[in-house]
Design an enzyme around this catalytic site. Structure first.
Site, PDB file in Angstrom:
ATOM      1  N   TYR A  28      -4.694-124.032  14.092  1.00 25.89           N
ATOM      2  CA  TYR A  28      -5.460-124.773  13.084  1.00 25.89           C
ATOM      3  C   TYR A  28      -5.654-126.223  13.530  1.00 25.89           C
ATOM      4  O   TYR A  28      -4.760-127.050  13.359  1.00 25.89           O
ATOM      5  CB  TYR A  28      -4.713-124.759  11.746  1.00 25.89           C
ATOM      6  CG  TYR A  28      -4.818-123.498  10.939  1.00 25.89           C
ATOM      7  CD1 TYR A  28      -5.489-122.376  11.409  1.00 25.89           C
ATOM      8  CD2 TYR A  28      -4.252-123.422   9.681  1.00 25.89           C
ATOM      9  CE1 TYR A  28      -5.591-121.227  10.648  1.00 25.89           C
ATOM     10  CE2 TYR A  28      -4.339-122.268   8.908  1.00 25.89           C
ATOM     11  CZ  TYR A  28      -5.013-121.175   9.402  1.00 25.89           C
ATOM     12  OH  TYR A  28      -5.106-120.027   8.654  1.00 25.89           O
ATOM     13  N   LYS A  75      -4.692-116.408  14.977  1.00 27.19           N
ATOM     14  CA  LYS A  75      -5.303-116.640  13.666  1.00 27.19           C
ATOM     15  C   LYS A  75      -6.038-117.976  13.700  1.00 27.19           C
ATOM     16  O   LYS A  75      -5.446-119.016  13.977  1.00 27.19           O
ATOM     17  CB  LYS A  75      -4.246-116.658  12.570  1.00 27.19           C
ATOM     18  CG  LYS A  75      -4.826-116.940  11.178  1.00 27.19           C
ATOM     19  CD  LYS A  75      -3.717-117.119  10.147  1.00 27.19           C
ATOM     20  CE  LYS A  75      -4.313-117.433   8.773  1.00 27.19           C
ATOM     21  NZ  LYS A  75      -3.264-117.776   7.772  1.00 27.19           N
ATOM     22  N   GLY A 133      -8.761-116.442   5.350  1.00 27.94           N
ATOM     23  CA  GLY A 133      -9.644-116.415   4.186  1.00 27.94           C
ATOM     24  C   GLY A 133      -9.990-117.795   3.673  1.00 27.94           C
ATOM     25  O   GLY A 133     -10.942-117.963   2.920  1.00 27.94           O
TER      26      GLY A 133
END
Length: 309
Positions: A174, A207, A256
């Site tokens: 991230y 991810k 999401g």
């Protein structure tokens, strides 16, 4: 558990891993309603740490109970359940063997003042993952942060230990901190870079956030324009992120993100499916809904990844 050709093909991409690690990757790929398809849907619940209990669970009060999330993931037929140490310890005995677990081994909290130097504390170990019967460890890195190198060194070391003990490694990549703009955190060039960094750090499953069409770095923008890289649609951007993770040789799943309406969730999932992503890892958009609504939504997501919607 009989492993089919699609999963064997994915496992073949992990050429240096031992049988134990490959078996744990296979457990995730073969579990639940999407078992054997090469697609996964994972429930992550680390928001209690990240955002606080009320912000995370008050919209659906049963979610304060750690057992609720085990039950939701199992009833929905998901591929795995990911959570920090405390939540997994609170239900690992009751639900042992019923769903593959991913132990989230580092965590942040919203009270921290760290911005440019965004980081997370290591809060669990490989030995904890083994004790709890987990199939993998999960770890967040913040590419772009002033202390990103420390986080990268932490997961490099922990990843080696995990693999030596037959566990898989999941990296939440991230981008955050440093001089990155808020818009830049989900820019296509930055998300693709984040996927590449996680792959280079040895992640089996990566991810990242669904990317926007924004280009953050001037040097990257020049290349995207010169080479005519297609970032015109959500599916095209997903495809480029997957390409950036060793040309699809690593499993890439997409978060999401912030809470959104059902159509917004399903549209993002369709983009991941059509862009060749391996699946979704959706937290707030599931457990903040009443259970019946969450189960219905997850069933629709599964159908998209089955090619039925």
């Amino acid at each position: 558990m009989k492993i089919n050709g699609q999963v064997q093909k994915i496992l073949a991409n992990y050429e240096s891993d031992n049988p134990g690690t490959k078996a744990n990757i296979a457990r995730i790929l073969m579990h639940g309603k999407l078992g054997g398809t090469g697609k996964v849907v994972i429930l992550p619940v680390d928001q209690g740490n990240e955002h606080g209990p009320a912000r995370s669970f008050a919209p659906n009060p049963p979610a304060y109970d750690p057992h609720y999330h085990f039950q939701l993931a199992i009833e929905a037929g998901l591929s795995a359940y990911a959570a920090p140490l405390g939540f997994l310890e609170a239900g690992a005995g009751t639900y042992a063997g019923q769903i593959p677990l991913i132990l989230k081994a580092n965590s942040a909290n919203s009270m921290s003042r760290l911005k440019e130097g965004a980081t997370q504390a290591v809060t669990a170990s490989v030995q904890d993952a083994l004790r709890l019967g987990a199939s993998a460890i999960g770890f967040t890195i913040y590419p772009g942060s002033d202390v990103a190198y420390d986080m990268m060194q932490d997961i490099a070391e922990m990843g080696r230990e995990a693999k030596a003990n037959g566990l898989a490694v999941v990296i939440w990549s991230y981008p955050r901190g440093g001089t990155l703009s808020r818009e830049g955190e989900t820019a296509i060039d930055i998300c693709a870079y984040a996927a590449q960094l996680a792959a280079q750090l040895g992640a089996h499953i990566i991810k990242v956030k669904p990317p926007s069409a924004h280009l953050e770095l001037a040097a990257a923008k020049a290349v995207y324009e010169k080479q005519g890289i297609d970032i015109s649609t959500p599916a095209a951007r997903i495809k480029h992120v997957v390409q950036s993770a060793f040309n699809g040789r690593r499993i890439v799943v997409f978060s999401g993100g912030e809470a959104k309406d059902l159509d917004g969730v399903l549209d993002e999932v369709r983009a991941v499916y059509h862009g060749g992503g391996n699946g979704s890892i959706i937290g707030r958009n599931t457990f903040q809904r009443p259970k019946a609504e969450a189960l219905d939504m997850l069933n629709r997501i599964v159908k998209i990844y089955q090619g039925k919607d």
